[in-house]
Design a protein around this motif. Structure first.
Motif, PDB file in Angstrom:
ATOM      1  N   CYS A 245       0.928  -1.208  -0.099  1.00  0.00           N
ATOM      2  CA  CYS A 245      -0.043  -0.009   0.000  1.00  0.00           C
ATOM      3  C   CYS A 245       0.736   1.494   0.121  1.00  0.00           C
ATOM      4  O   CYS A 245       0.363   2.047  -0.747  1.00  0.00           O
ATOM      5  N   ARG A 274      -6.266  13.056   7.508  1.00  0.00           N
ATOM      6  CA  ARG A 274      -6.391  13.824   6.440  1.00  0.00           C
ATOM      7  C   ARG A 274      -5.011  13.989   5.496  1.00  0.00           C
ATOM      8  O   ARG A 274      -4.036  14.081   6.303  1.00  0.00           O
ATOM      9  N   TRP A 275      -4.936  13.579   4.288  1.00  0.00           N
ATOM     10  CA  TRP A 275      -3.942  13.403   3.549  1.00  0.00           C
ATOM     11  C   TRP A 275      -3.832  14.519   2.443  1.00  0.00           C
ATOM     12  O   TRP A 275      -4.678  14.530   1.541  1.00  0.00           O
ATOM     13  N   LEU A 283      -7.580  14.379   0.855  1.00  0.00           N
ATOM     14  CA  LEU A 283      -8.243  13.056   0.958  1.00  0.00           C
ATOM     15  C   LEU A 283      -8.365  12.607   2.520  1.00  0.00           C
ATOM     16  O   LEU A 283      -7.318  12.972   3.363  1.00  0.00           O
ATOM     17  N   ASP A 284      -9.630  12.455   2.816  1.00  0.00           N
ATOM     18  CA  ASP A 284      -9.900  11.760   4.190  1.00  0.00           C
ATOM     19  C   ASP A 284      -9.922  10.338   4.187  1.00  0.00           C
ATOM     20  O   ASP A 284     -10.438   9.592   3.472  1.00  0.00           O
ATOM     21  N   LEU A 285      -9.014   9.840   4.918  1.00  0.00           N
ATOM     22  CA  LEU A 285      -8.597   8.415   4.900  1.00  0.00           C
ATOM     23  C   LEU A 285      -9.200   7.900   6.454  1.00  0.00           C
ATOM     24  O   LEU A 285      -8.905   8.119   7.439  1.00  0.00           O
ATOM     25  N   SER A 286     -10.151   6.765   6.213  1.00  0.00           N
ATOM     26  CA  SER A 286     -10.684   5.860   7.493  1.00  0.00           C
ATOM     27  C   SER A 286     -10.096   4.582   7.485  1.00  0.00           C
ATOM     28  O   SER A 286     -10.137   3.921   6.530  1.00  0.00           O
ATOM     29  N   TYR A 287      -9.364   4.260   8.456  1.00  0.00           N
ATOM     30  CA  TYR A 287      -8.783   2.996   8.585  1.00  0.00           C
ATOM     31  C   TYR A 287      -9.809   2.140   9.522  1.00  0.00           C
ATOM     32  O   TYR A 287      -9.919   2.426  10.989  1.00  0.00           O
ATOM     33  N   ILE A 302      -9.633   0.448   4.229  1.00  0.00           N
ATOM     34  CA  ILE A 302      -9.306   1.610   4.108  1.00  0.00           C
ATOM     35  C   ILE A 302     -10.373   2.520   3.212  1.00  0.00           C
ATOM     36  O   ILE A 302     -10.651   2.070   1.906  1.00  0.00           O
ATOM     37  N   LEU A 304     -11.086   5.828   1.315  1.00  0.00           N
ATOM     38  CA  LEU A 304     -10.724   7.110   0.984  1.00  0.00           C
ATOM     39  C   LEU A 304     -11.792   8.019   0.306  1.00  0.00           C
ATOM     40  O   LEU A 304     -12.420   7.465  -0.740  1.00  0.00           O
TER      41      LEU A 304
END
Length: 553
Positions: A245, A274-275, A283-287, A302, A304
């Motif tokens: 990844c 946030r990336w 981009l908001d990333l939720s893991y 993930i 995105l």
């Protein structure tokens, strides 16, 4: 001799005193061979039938093996649904048609009694079996066995022949074993279909989600994704050297610093971040952790979400709020200054007329300078009021050159104080545009402030900012161009993709918020235009606002 005959009889089970000793022995051997062939057929069917085969395919595979061990002109599978029998599958596939099973039909009898049976019936009792042209008939002998699902009978297997008395009681055991094998295969096939259907529905739902989703294992390998990457990330994704990844998403050779997956490994809880990509995407990333039955972490999902536009709107709202507050203060200050300036100019004009009337022209000329400077201040105040005005229509006929003059009258002093020369190259034949004047002023102000800041860090004989307007025809469209060119520090190529990202700034925290260009681009796009940037590190930059000209789009 008597002892020898008794010994042979004990060993073979055949009365050796009979004349047909060898005939009975041969018959017994044939029975053994037939049973072996039947066991082989059952074994081969169990091996050949796959869980992904349809019921029709399973019946066809079984039918192809039967002639080795049993007479078979017709092979059919009857199932129970809603308390009614129906012919589910048959071989040959076009052999016959059965629309209804009468009460005396062998299949119903077997299903009711849950016991296999042999039926040698006259043709009149099998009239419900309509044999197709091209096949011999009628059927005269049937071996029927129930299909079990645990203790429940779900149907019947029919093996039939056009010959009378084709089946014997010792054949029933084989037919029942065959029915049991087919029942297991059919149940497995149905379960496989259910699982496949559920898997397909899940995959379709997974792929239908518009935002990118990734399933990553604990070693950073991308197990699954839904092909929803933003266009700006597709090239770097495809160019990745491996399936990790950090390589696919970030173009790195090793895991990211403070990787959220490592955080999930430690705490087992979702992580959100946030990336900001190099291409300017927000981009908001939720893991989310994925656990097995033993609550062990096996993967991470993930989600995105591209929030670039949302962030731009938020940035514009922040900037708009600041501008609204600034506008109110500017309007108040302008009104406060306007009254005393009117008194100063009026009083100076009255004194000038009296002095000239009294023949004191030299003293009147001194007052002329006061009047000129006062009028200039009044124009600046008027431009400030125009810039801060809240009741102006969203768009109106706008003179681009006039908007440039208004902005320069407000900001020129600040720029000149930095020993920067402003050069104007305005096209006098520029047509009017349908635009929001204060918003155009806002864009130009941002261009000029950025140009001033870019010149603050360079040592040149002449620091210069050129403001120009012109027309350009591209692709059959006519555009009005408002450009600001400086000979300052320029922008590094790897930063060009970031400059329009909200909150991105190369300035010190106290000198920039990173909202100016983002808001400016939003203003340009709301007018149907855009912003172009041409920059060379160490040589300078040119920012151009492109606006469509009415009647030429």
């Amino acid at each position: 001799m008597d002892n020898r005959e008794k010994l042979l009889e004990q060993l073979t089970g055949v009365n050796s005193s009979k004349l047909n000793y060898y005939v009975e022995l041969k018959k017994r051997n044939e029975e053994v061979l037939k049973q072996n062939r039947r066991l082989e057929v059952l074994h081969q069917l169990a091996r050949d039938i796959n869980i992904d085969m349809s019921i029709a395919d399973i019946v066809e595979r079984a039918f192809s093996k039967l002639p080795q061990t049993l007479p078979c002109d017709f092979f059919g599978l009857v199932t129970v649904r809603n308390d009614k029998l129906g012919l589910k599958a048959l071989m040959p596939r076009d052999f016959c048609r059965i629309d209804d099973f009468p009460a005396h039909s062998p299949s119903l009898k077997v299903i009711r009694e849950k016991k296999a049976g042999i039926f040698n019936l006259p043709p009149n009792q099998l009239r419900h079996v309509e044999i197709s042209n091209g096949h011999h008939g009628p059927l005269r002998s049937l071996a029927v066995a129930p299909l079990f699902k645990r203790d429940e009978v779900i149907g019947a297997l029919i093996v039939a022949s056009v010959n009378s008395s084709a089946y014997h009681p010792d054949d029933l055991s084989f037919v029942q074993h065959l029915a049991d094998q087919l029942a297991i295969s059919i149940q497995n096939a149905r379960l496989y279909k259910q699982v496949s259907r559920a898997k397909k529905e899940w995959e379709e739902t997974f792929k239908a989600v518009t935002d990118p989703i990734f399933l990553i294992d604990t070693d950073y390998n991308v197990l699954l994704h839904n092909d929803r990457l933003p266009q700006e990330m597709v090239e770097s994704w495809n160019e990745a050297l491996n399936n990790k990844c950090f390589s696919r998403l970030h173009g790195r050779d090793e895991p990211c610093t403070d990787c959220p997956i490592e955080d999930i490994k430690r705490r087992g809880e979702p992580v959100f971040q946030r990336w900001q990509t190099e291409n300017g995407l927000a981009l908001d990333l939720s893991y989310y952790p994925v656990f097995n039955e033993e609550r062990q972490l096996v993967a991470v999902t993930i989600f995105l979400k591209d929030v670039t536009q949302k962030t731009k709107l938020e940035a514009q709202l922040v900037q708009s709020a600041k501008l609204a507050a600034l506008g109110e203060m500017s309007a108040g200050v302008a009104h406060e200054l306007n009254s005393p300036m009117t008194v100063i100019i009026g009083t100076a004009q009255m004194l000038s007329r009296e002095l000239r009337h009294d023949g004191l022209g030299e003293k009147a000329d001194v007052l002329a300078d006061i009047i000129t400077c006062g009028l200039r201040c009044k124009r600046i105040i008027q431009n400030l009021l125009t810039f801060s005005r809240q009741d102006q229509l969203p768009v109106t006929d706008t003179d681009l050159n006039l908007e440039v003059e208004r902005v320069l009258s407000l900001i020129q002093y600040q720029i000149n104080r930095s020993q920067i020369r402003i050069v104007e190259k305005l096209d006098p034949n520029l047509p009017k545009l349908t635009a929001n004047g204060p918003q155009i002023q806002q864009v130009l102000t941002n261009f000029l402030v950025n140009a001033r800041d870019a010149l603050a860090g360079v040592s040149r004989t002449e620091k210069r900012i050129e403001v120009s307007t012109a027309l350009r025809v591209t692709g059959g469209k006519t555009w009005a161009i408002l450009a600001v060119k400086d000979n300052g520090t320029g922008i590094e190529p790897n930063n060009l993709g970031k400059i329009f990202a909200p909150f991105y700034t190369s300035k010190e925290a106290a000198k920039g918020t990173g909202l100016g260009l983002s808001v400016s681009l939003g203003i340009a796009e709301s007018h149907g235009g855009t912003i172009e940037v041409d920059s060379s590190p160490g040589k300078g930059s040119t920012f151009s606002l492109l606006l469509p000209v009415d009647g030429h789009g």
